[in-house]
Design an enzyme around this catalytic site. Structure first.
Site, PDB file in Angstrom:
ATOM      1  N   HIS A 140       4.888  -7.278  -4.502  1.00 19.01           N
ATOM      2  CA  HIS A 140       3.639  -6.726  -4.198  1.00 19.01           C
ATOM      3  C   HIS A 140       2.787  -7.834  -3.642  1.00 19.01           C
ATOM      4  O   HIS A 140       1.797  -7.576  -2.929  1.00 19.01           O
ATOM      5  CB  HIS A 140       2.956  -6.289  -5.450  1.00 19.01           C
ATOM      6  CG  HIS A 140       3.281  -4.721  -5.746  1.00 19.01           C
ATOM      7  ND1 HIS A 140       4.699  -4.228  -5.850  1.00 19.01           N
ATOM      8  CD2 HIS A 140       2.548  -3.525  -5.665  1.00 19.01           C
ATOM      9  CE1 HIS A 140       4.625  -3.021  -6.390  1.00 19.01           C
ATOM     10  NE2 HIS A 140       3.401  -2.549  -6.086  1.00 19.01           N
ATOM     11  N   HIS A 189       5.549  -8.760 -13.861  1.00 21.06           N
ATOM     12  CA  HIS A 189       5.888 -10.244 -13.138  1.00 21.06           C
ATOM     13  C   HIS A 189       5.397 -11.328 -13.873  1.00 21.06           C
ATOM     14  O   HIS A 189       4.352 -11.457 -14.591  1.00 21.06           O
ATOM     15  CB  HIS A 189       5.162 -10.140 -11.817  1.00 21.06           C
ATOM     16  CG  HIS A 189       5.884  -9.874 -10.679  1.00 21.06           C
ATOM     17  ND1 HIS A 189       7.191  -9.982 -10.383  1.00 21.06           N
ATOM     18  CD2 HIS A 189       5.867  -8.661  -9.839  1.00 21.06           C
ATOM     19  CE1 HIS A 189       7.739  -9.403  -9.385  1.00 21.06           C
ATOM     20  NE2 HIS A 189       6.631  -8.371  -9.084  1.00 21.06           N
TER      21      HIS A 189
END
Length: 232
Positions: A140, A189
């Site tokens: 992302h 993440h």
């Protein structure tokens, strides 16, 4: 030294610096040197009384999920397709091809890097979004940098005035930053995944910008600057 040469030199320095930062960070991640930093920052964003829940008011988690979707493959593909259609309507086929190669290449690079490092996702807290790929670097963060920074630089060439150009580029950078930050907030993440994604994504976008400038000067890509179309 001409203004163009100075710009290219600065661009090359930026790319080299970002890539050096990525390589150094990747080495420390693989050696486990960033583990304490990753864990402490990830937990700092959680509710101290209940680490299973994100910190802050209830609406912040909903907002983070909305923001993180702006870096999803679906949204980035739609934005890219819309941009390609816009360029084709303006009969800028070479520019459209360059955008397609730039963004497609960035996506391919992201996939290859994930396969190379194969880092596991965070397991300290529940994930606030579904994940199916490896953790390092953040797809992302990287792909939003590639898409939004590339398109921000492209759109900046259609407008006049430094303030307007700065406005477009600022929004491109802001989107990239908040999308990456949302991945850490949602617990999908490690912070270093996002830092790495930003670094290599911005480096790729800067490299593609330099290639576009070089091709435009050689006449291989249509000039997008307003003065090039003023006489039409």
């Amino acid at each position: 030294m001409s203004r163009h040469q100075l710009g290219m030199l600065i661009g090359m320095s930026v790319v080299a610096g970002l890539l050096f930062g990525f390589v150094e960070l990747a080495g420390e991640v693989m050696e486990g040197e960033t583990s304490a930093f990753d864990k402490s920052l990830l937990l700092a964003l959680r509710d101290p009384l209940n680490p299973d829940q994100p910190g802050g008011p209830w609406w912040l988690a909903r907002m983070a999920r909305d923001i993180t979707s702006l870096g999803s493959t679906t949204i980035l593909t739609m934005v890219t397709v819309a941009t390609l259609g816009f360029l084709l309507l303006l009969h800028k086929r070479a520019a459209a091809l360059l955008v397609l190669v730039s963004i497609g290449g960035g996506g391919t690079l992201s996939t290859l890097l994930k396969m190379l490092f194969d880092r596991a996702r965070p397991d300290l807290v529940p994930h606030g979004d579904q994940v199916i790929s490896a953790s390092f670097p953040s797809g992302h963060a990287m792909q939003s940098a590639v898409v939004y920074l590339t398109l921000g630089a492209l759109l900046a060439q259609f407008v006049e005035g430094r303030r307007t150009k700065a406005y477009l580029l600022t929004w491109a950078m802001l989107l990239t930053l908040v999308i990456g930050a949302s991945r850490v907030y949602l617990g999908v993440h490690w912070p270093t995944d996002v830092l790495a994604g930003w670094s290599v994504g911005a480096a790729w976008a800067a490299f593609c910008w330099m290639v576009a400038e070089w091709l435009q000067r050689r006449g291989a890509v249509e000039q997008d600057r307003p003065e090039a179309t003023a006489g039409r």
